[in-house]
Design an enzyme around this catalytic site. Structure first.
Site, PDB file in Angstrom:
ATOM      1  N   HIS A  31       5.522  -2.914  71.036  1.00 55.22           N
ATOM      2  CA  HIS A  31       6.309  -4.086  70.446  1.00 55.22           C
ATOM      3  C   HIS A  31       5.486  -4.487  69.048  1.00 55.22           C
ATOM      4  O   HIS A  31       4.139  -4.030  69.001  1.00 55.22           O
ATOM      5  CB  HIS A  31       6.502  -5.343  71.068  1.00 55.22           C
TER       6      HIS A  31
ATOM      7  N   HIS B 282       1.112  -8.889  64.716  1.00 48.94           N
ATOM      8  CA  HIS B 282       0.145  -7.885  65.333  1.00 48.94           C
ATOM      9  C   HIS B 282       0.952  -6.557  65.695  1.00 48.94           C
ATOM     10  O   HIS B 282       2.424  -6.826  65.980  1.00 48.94           O
ATOM     11  CB  HIS B 282      -0.626  -8.260  66.607  1.00 48.94           C
TER      12      HIS B 282
ATOM     13  N   GLU C 118      -2.879  -5.294  69.718  1.00 50.24           N
ATOM     14  CA  GLU C 118      -2.933  -5.967  71.294  1.00 50.24           C
ATOM     15  C   GLU C 118      -2.848  -4.446  71.950  1.00 50.24           C
ATOM     16  O   GLU C 118      -2.203  -3.556  71.746  1.00 50.24           O
ATOM     17  CB  GLU C 118      -1.690  -6.675  71.582  1.00 50.24           C
TER      18      GLU C 118
END
Lengths: 137, 137
Positions: free
Chosen positions: A8, A81, A130
């Site tokens: 994502h 992010h 991440e």
């Protein structure tokens, strides 16, 4: 290690209900999850599906939310992010630390219920990154 | 209209050769294209494949490059834009303009050789958004 799926893109927003309406009515997303609180990370979260990945809308949750600082700089929200899938979070942690990339804290449970960790953006070309263990299907 | 594939995430960098080395050696990307100049958009470009989308590394090309301003604010680089695929760029332009989203200029040829346009980030939750006609395969 090999570069995994982009699970994502995290997009910070001051008001998640407005962003959900924008993705539904203007961006024409057809699959939008229910928003939920993720107190461990200090965010309210809502996933918007694209055909090949997801947008993770994140709104600050609580005074200690780590995205207050981001929204102070970008009051209207913005890209926060990128999240890549890895097979094993501890192997990934060792890999990145061994190459001089700072890992922010210890692995913890993320929005998809699997272990995640964050890499310092100053060590990743300015991209807060991440890593998450891929959900087992 | 419906939300299309996330074709790529645009990542600005002050030095594309350094970024390519980082994605190859640290992020462990296995498919990285050859860098090329895109003078019409004032950038040097290199695509890095993930299993489901691409990272588009962009370095300023020429003094008039539109990403000089971004790099002045983020000297180490960072996330610059998201690019979604659309079927027809003119239908998309009409759709977004009709919903009060400012379109930046007229459609022009993008890095994948198809027509693209950009949406104003102040009208898209702070995310500079590129739309591109999907390549015909």
């Amino acid at each position: 290690m090999k570069l995994g799926r982009l699970n994502h893109v995290g997009v910070a927003t001051p008001l998640i209900t407005d962003s959900i309406a924008f993705y539904r009515d203007t961006m024409s997303a057809t699959a939008i999850g229910e928003p939920f609180d993720l107190p461990a990370q200090g965010v309210k979260v809502c996933f918007v599906d694209t055909p090949n990945t997801q947008i993770e809308l994140i709104e600050p949750l609580g005074e200690g939310s780590p995205i207050h600082g981001f929204l102070a700089k970008h009051p209207g929200g913005g890209q926060h992010h990128l999240c890549y899938e890895v097979e094993d979070i501890l192997i990934a942690k060792t890999w990145f630390e061994g190459r001089g990339v700072r890992v922010l804290g210890e692995p913890r449970i993320g929005a998809h219920g699997t272990l995640v960790l964050f890499l310092h953006p100053k060590d990743t070309g300015g991209v807060l990154t991440e890593l998450m263990e891929a959900p087992q299907h």
